[in-house]
Design a protein around this motif. Structure first.
Motif, mmCIF file in Angstrom:
data_model
loop_
_atom_site.group_PDB
_atom_site.id
_atom_site.type_symbol
_atom_site.label_atom_id
_atom_site.label_comp_id
_atom_site.label_asym_id
_atom_site.label_seq_id
_atom_site.Cartn_x
_atom_site.Cartn_y
_atom_site.Cartn_z
ATOM 1 N N ASP A 47 58.677 59.172 -63.721
ATOM 2 C CA ASP A 47 58.320 57.766 -63.576
ATOM 3 C C ASP A 47 56.806 57.622 -63.593
ATOM 4 O OD1 ASP A 47 60.964 57.082 -63.268
ATOM 5 O OD2 ASP A 47 60.893 57.143 -61.092
ATOM 6 N N VAL A 48 56.343 56.516 -64.127
ATOM 7 C CA VAL A 48 54.930 56.182 -64.063
ATOM 8 C C VAL A 48 54.763 55.295 -62.837
ATOM 9 C CG1 VAL A 48 53.014 55.056 -65.218
ATOM 10 C CG2 VAL A 48 54.713 56.312 -66.559
ATOM 11 N N VAL A 49 54.046 55.795 -61.840
ATOM 12 C CA VAL A 49 53.927 55.101 -60.559
ATOM 13 C C VAL A 49 52.474 54.739 -60.307
ATOM 14 C CG1 VAL A 49 54.271 55.314 -58.069
ATOM 15 C CG2 VAL A 49 55.896 56.359 -59.643
ATOM 16 N N GLU A 50 52.229 53.495 -59.932
ATOM 17 C CA GLU A 50 50.895 53.054 -59.527
ATOM 18 C C GLU A 50 50.975 52.636 -58.066
ATOM 19 O OE1 GLU A 50 48.990 50.201 -62.032
ATOM 20 O OE2 GLU A 50 49.874 51.082 -63.824
ATOM 21 N N PRO A 51 50.022 53.069 -57.241
ATOM 22 C CA PRO A 51 50.059 52.731 -55.821
ATOM 23 C C PRO A 51 49.665 51.275 -55.577
ATOM 24 C CG PRO A 51 48.084 53.964 -56.310
ATOM 25 C CD PRO A 51 48.904 53.932 -57.570
ATOM 26 N N PRO A 52 50.075 50.728 -54.429
ATOM 27 C CA PRO A 52 49.679 49.355 -54.095
ATOM 28 C C PRO A 52 48.204 49.313 -53.716
ATOM 29 C CG PRO A 52 50.831 50.343 -52.268
ATOM 30 C CD PRO A 52 50.902 51.327 -53.402
ATOM 31 N N ARG A 53 47.600 48.110 -53.823
ATOM 32 C CA ARG A 53 46.202 47.929 -53.424
ATOM 33 C C ARG A 53 46.048 46.582 -52.740
ATOM 34 N NH1 ARG A 53 42.606 48.379 -58.450
ATOM 35 N NH2 ARG A 53 44.442 47.658 -59.514
ATOM 36 N N MET A 54 45.166 46.536 -51.769
ATOM 37 C CA MET A 54 44.821 45.264 -51.148
ATOM 38 C C MET A 54 43.949 44.514 -52.146
ATOM 39 S SD MET A 54 46.201 45.039 -48.132
ATOM 40 C CE MET A 54 45.303 43.727 -47.357
ATOM 41 N N GLU A 55 44.333 43.288 -52.490
ATOM 42 C CA GLU A 55 43.532 42.510 -53.424
ATOM 43 C C GLU A 55 42.425 41.768 -52.701
ATOM 44 O OE1 GLU A 55 45.968 40.085 -55.925
ATOM 45 O OE2 GLU A 55 46.190 41.734 -57.333
ATOM 46 N N SER A 56 42.771 41.091 -51.630
ATOM 47 C CA SER A 56 41.737 40.349 -50.918
ATOM 48 C C SER A 56 42.222 39.980 -49.529
ATOM 49 C CB SER A 56 41.374 39.064 -51.670
ATOM 50 O OG SER A 56 42.481 38.193 -51.689
ATOM 51 N N PHE A 57 41.292 39.948 -48.625
ATOM 52 C CA PHE A 57 41.557 39.425 -47.300
ATOM 53 C C PHE A 57 40.253 39.364 -46.531
ATOM 54 C CE2 PHE A 57 41.947 43.942 -46.492
ATOM 55 C CZ PHE A 57 41.383 44.116 -45.246
ATOM 56 N N SER A 58 40.224 38.491 -45.577
ATOM 57 C CA SER A 58 39.092 38.438 -44.655
ATOM 58 C C SER A 58 39.655 38.151 -43.272
ATOM 59 C CB SER A 58 38.085 37.370 -45.069
ATOM 60 O OG SER A 58 38.655 36.099 -44.934
ATOM 61 N N VAL A 59 39.007 38.739 -42.295
ATOM 62 C CA VAL A 59 39.431 38.558 -40.913
ATOM 63 C C VAL A 59 38.223 38.058 -40.134
ATOM 64 C CG1 VAL A 59 40.385 39.682 -38.871
ATOM 65 C CG2 VAL A 59 41.052 40.479 -41.147
ATOM 66 N N PRO A 60 38.283 36.831 -39.638
ATOM 67 C CA PRO A 60 37.138 36.331 -38.874
ATOM 68 C C PRO A 60 36.976 37.110 -37.570
ATOM 69 C CG PRO A 60 38.824 34.616 -39.148
ATOM 70 C CD PRO A 60 39.342 35.853 -39.790
ATOM 71 N N TYR A 61 35.732 37.382 -37.231
ATOM 72 C CA TYR A 61 35.427 38.087 -35.981
ATOM 73 C C TYR A 61 35.639 37.097 -34.847
ATOM 74 C CZ TYR A 61 33.203 42.266 -34.033
ATOM 75 O OH TYR A 61 32.959 43.463 -33.412
ATOM 76 N N PRO A 62 36.475 37.391 -33.877
ATOM 77 C CA PRO A 62 36.706 36.440 -32.786
ATOM 78 C C PRO A 62 35.412 36.193 -31.990
ATOM 79 C CG PRO A 62 38.301 38.243 -32.724
ATOM 80 C CD PRO A 62 37.286 38.598 -33.738
ATOM 81 N N ALA A 63 35.143 34.937 -31.689
ATOM 82 C CA ALA A 63 33.912 34.576 -30.980
ATOM 83 C C ALA A 63 33.824 35.266 -29.617
ATOM 84 C CB ALA A 63 33.824 33.055 -30.823
ATOM 85 N N ALA A 64 34.940 35.313 -28.885
ATOM 86 C CA ALA A 64 34.931 35.948 -27.560
ATOM 87 C C ALA A 64 34.604 37.434 -27.682
ATOM 88 C CB ALA A 64 36.276 35.755 -26.864
ATOM 89 N N ALA A 65 35.175 38.099 -28.666
ATOM 90 C CA ALA A 65 34.909 39.524 -28.866
ATOM 91 C C ALA A 65 33.455 39.739 -29.276
ATOM 92 C CB ALA A 65 35.844 40.094 -29.921
ATOM 93 N N ARG A 66 32.917 38.807 -30.050
ATOM 94 C CA ARG A 66 31.505 38.902 -30.458
ATOM 95 C C ARG A 66 30.598 38.785 -29.245
ATOM 96 N NH1 ARG A 66 30.001 34.564 -34.542
ATOM 97 N NH2 ARG A 66 31.668 35.578 -35.675
#
Length: 156
Positions: A47-66
């Motif tokens: 089989d010809v197999v290609e692995p998955p990839r994350m295309e895009s995402f962003s996670v805001p830094y929580p203000a309290a943690a900052r």
């Protein structure tokens, strides 16, 4: 299971026999064995197999943690379907801060995954995606940015 049409026996015979030259009897027997194995399913086309990839995402830094200068890496287990939509997310390794863990989970609906493929057909699957929350040096008048994906991505 994919259907396939084996190549003509003459093609297999000539491919095996050519390098063996004068040893035609050996070539003939090898051809028989290869054809028998292929036709019974003992030998398959890889089989010809290609692995998955994350295309895009962003996670805001929580203000309290900052404000509390909290940092760490959260590892999320993401189960996705063949379209790349995340269907289930769980924390498999905490950052040590409940606020950072919650922020990572809250951002999951915005994640986009390019699903892995098998012979060109998208497949559902599971990946473990690390998300690193770190406080970059603050420039004058600036504020720390969002969390970044860690470089590693583990497929399971």
């Amino acid at each position: 299971m994919l259907a396939f049409n084996p190549p003509p026996l003459a093609l297999i015979t000539s491919t095996i026999a050519r390098p063996l030259g004068a040893h035609r009897r050996v070539a003939s027997r090898m051809t028989e064995l290869v054809c028998a194995a292929w036709l019974t399913g003992c030998v398959t086309v890889p089989d010809v197999v290609e692995p998955p990839r994350m295309e895009s995402f962003s996670v805001p830094y929580p203000a309290a943690a900052r404000r509390l200068d909290q940092q760490g890496t959260v590892k999320l287990r993401l189960a996705y379907d063949a379209t790349g939509a995340v269907r289930d997310a769980r924390v498999v390794q905490s950052s040590g801060s409940p606020g950072l863990d919650k922020a990572a989970l809250a951002a999951v609906p915005r994640f986009r995954i390019r699903p892995g493929t098998r012979n060109g057909v998208p497949q559902s699957g599971v990946v473990v995606q690390p998300i690193r929350f770190s406080m970059p040096p603050v420039a004058e008048g600036g504020a720390p940015g969002a969390a970044q994906p860690a470089e590693e991505q583990v497929q399971r």
